[in-house]
Write an enzyme that holds these catalytic residues in place. Sequence first.
Site, PDB file in Angstrom:
ATOM      1  CG  PHE A 135      28.987  43.618  47.541  1.00 15.26           C
ATOM      2  CD1 PHE A 135      28.089  42.569  47.402  1.00 15.26           C
ATOM      3  CD2 PHE A 135      29.063  44.279  48.772  1.00 15.26           C
ATOM      4  CE1 PHE A 135      27.267  42.196  48.478  1.00 15.26           C
ATOM      5  CE2 PHE A 135      28.247  43.907  49.839  1.00 15.26           C
ATOM      6  CZ  PHE A 135      27.349  42.879  49.688  1.00 15.26           C
ATOM      7  CB  CYS A 190      23.121  50.645  42.308  1.00  8.65           C
ATOM      8  SG  CYS A 190      23.138  48.866  42.456  1.00  8.65           S
TER       9      CYS A 190
HETATM   10  N1  SAH Z   1      31.766  47.469  43.037  1.00 10.60           N
HETATM   11  C1  SAH Z   1      31.750  46.890  41.716  1.00 10.60           C
HETATM   12  C2  SAH Z   1      30.371  46.525  41.233  1.00 10.60           C
HETATM   13  C3  SAH Z   1      29.617  45.585  42.158  1.00 10.60           C
HETATM   14  S1  SAH Z   1      28.462  44.596  41.319  1.00 10.60           S
HETATM   15  C4  SAH Z   1      32.452  47.829  40.738  1.00 10.60           C
HETATM   16  O1  SAH Z   1      32.812  48.964  41.086  1.00 10.60           O
HETATM   17  O2  SAH Z   1      32.645  47.417  39.591  1.00 10.60           O
HETATM   18  C5  SAH Z   1      27.961  43.532  42.580  1.00 10.60           C
HETATM   19  C6  SAH Z   1      28.888  42.360  42.859  1.00 10.60           C
HETATM   20  O3  SAH Z   1      28.440  41.776  44.065  1.00 10.60           O
HETATM   21  C7  SAH Z   1      28.886  41.236  41.825  1.00 10.60           C
HETATM   22  O4  SAH Z   1      30.188  41.017  41.370  1.00 10.60           O
HETATM   23  C8  SAH Z   1      28.356  39.992  42.587  1.00 10.60           C
HETATM   24  O5  SAH Z   1      29.047  38.809  42.228  1.00 10.60           O
HETATM   25  C9  SAH Z   1      28.646  40.367  44.005  1.00 10.60           C
HETATM   26  N2  SAH Z   1      27.781  39.776  45.041  1.00 10.60           N
HETATM   27  C10 SAH Z   1      26.433  39.629  45.016  1.00 10.60           C
HETATM   28  N3  SAH Z   1      25.989  39.147  46.194  1.00 10.60           N
HETATM   29  C11 SAH Z   1      27.082  38.996  47.002  1.00 10.60           C
HETATM   30  C12 SAH Z   1      27.281  38.567  48.345  1.00 10.60           C
HETATM   31  N4  SAH Z   1      26.259  38.195  49.109  1.00 10.60           N
HETATM   32  N5  SAH Z   1      28.531  38.588  48.820  1.00 10.60           N
HETATM   33  C13 SAH Z   1      29.582  38.964  48.076  1.00 10.60           C
HETATM   34  N6  SAH Z   1      29.445  39.396  46.788  1.00 10.60           N
HETATM   35  C14 SAH Z   1      28.223  39.404  46.257  1.00 10.60           C
END
Ligand code: SAH
Length: 398
Positions: free
Chosen positions: A229, A338
């Site tokens: 993510f 979160c």
């Molecule tokens: N860790 C990041 C923030 C994460 S926000 C930081 O420090 O900035 C959550 C992210 O998860 C988003 O970019 C979204 O595209 C991704 N996401 C959502 N569902 C997902 C999934 N099933 N598998 C992979 N990525 C996913």
Amino acid sequence: MSRSKIVLKSGKDQSLRRYHPWVFSGAIKKTYGPLTEGDLVDVEDNKGEFLGVGHYQPGSIAVRIVSFEPVEPDETFWRNRLEQAWSLRHTSGPAGAPDTNVYRLVYGEGDLLPGLIIDYYNGMAVMQFHSVGMYRLRETLAAILKDLYGDKLTGIYDKSENTLPFKADIKQKNSWLYGKAKEGEVTEYGNRFLVNWVEGQKTGFFIDQRENRRLISTLSKGKKVLNLFGYTGGFSVYALRGGAEQVHTVDSSGHAIQLSRTNVELNFGKDAPHKGIVADAFDYLETAETKYDLIILDPPAFAKHNKVLHNALQGYKRLNEKAFRRIQSGGILATFSCSQVVSREKFRQSVFVAAANAGRHVQILYQLTQPPDHPVSLFHPEGEYLKGLVLKVEGVKE
Ligand code: SAH
């Protein structure tokens, strides 16, 4: 100035007497005078004693209290509040941190400014309004911001299209109140990031993970790191900064992975040991060939409200179990939630079940939360949402 008035039912004044800033619609006995969404309204107990003044909003949270004193919230009042927020960031917060020009300037209730978020990106202030009362103040707030920052301020962007309450009859479009830049470079503890506040998620960057990213940097030396993510690659950049041998960033969004590559390149050039992978995080954990020494799990909120709490907890359990299985013995898992409705205890319980199912022995090294530019009012525990555990993972029972 005489204001309209809301009188509470008997016994429903207790939370306001303990400075909780929300009046729920069910607590209201009677309303006196005309009330339109966003108006200031006085709140009294059923004996006529003043409790607070706040912004009225039809819906479950009917009033957001802006002061527990019988004041007239004029320009000076808002200026004082913003100055307090500014000063907190400069005295005990990130604005004074080395090589850092990105931080949250205002965090709603935590800064006694309910319904208002302002993130500061190296000269660009991005505002998000969650109440019509605050939205109506946008020009006043913009003028105060200009005074606070002077020449340093290059723009003010209002990004409230999706955050204003759905009842608001305001056809709000995201727009600039000042300046026009769409993206810009920020520096966080010396790490460079390109932030696009117009197209990016939330206000453009997950500022709330700053201190946790910094911690990860200290744990990364010589490690094979998986950042799941990953979005803008925040954790990935810090892991590389800390001397990781290899970093893989996984996100389901191609745009996010592109951003993570851009940010790694911005800091370390084209040859950094980094790979961006567009994949579903759950699938990736099933099929990945590499076993990792350090895995970061920072998913989006699995539960936005209480009704889906059970599913969310199942989600955290499933995800963490997969990660426990994918990690080397002696490795580290940094796992986050979160979701505001998922309590620290419940999150920990899900991770506990995940570890037990995966047959791993686990020690808690750090228990993490949100940084001081996301302050939680002691009277408003709902402001606390970010939870993290950094875990040492040993032994496989298989
Ligand atoms: N860790 C990041 C923030 C994460 S926000 C930081 O420090 O900035 C959550 C992210 O998860 C988003 O970019 C979204 O595209 C991704 N996401 C959502 N569902 C997902 C999934 N099933 N598998 C992979 N990525 C996913």
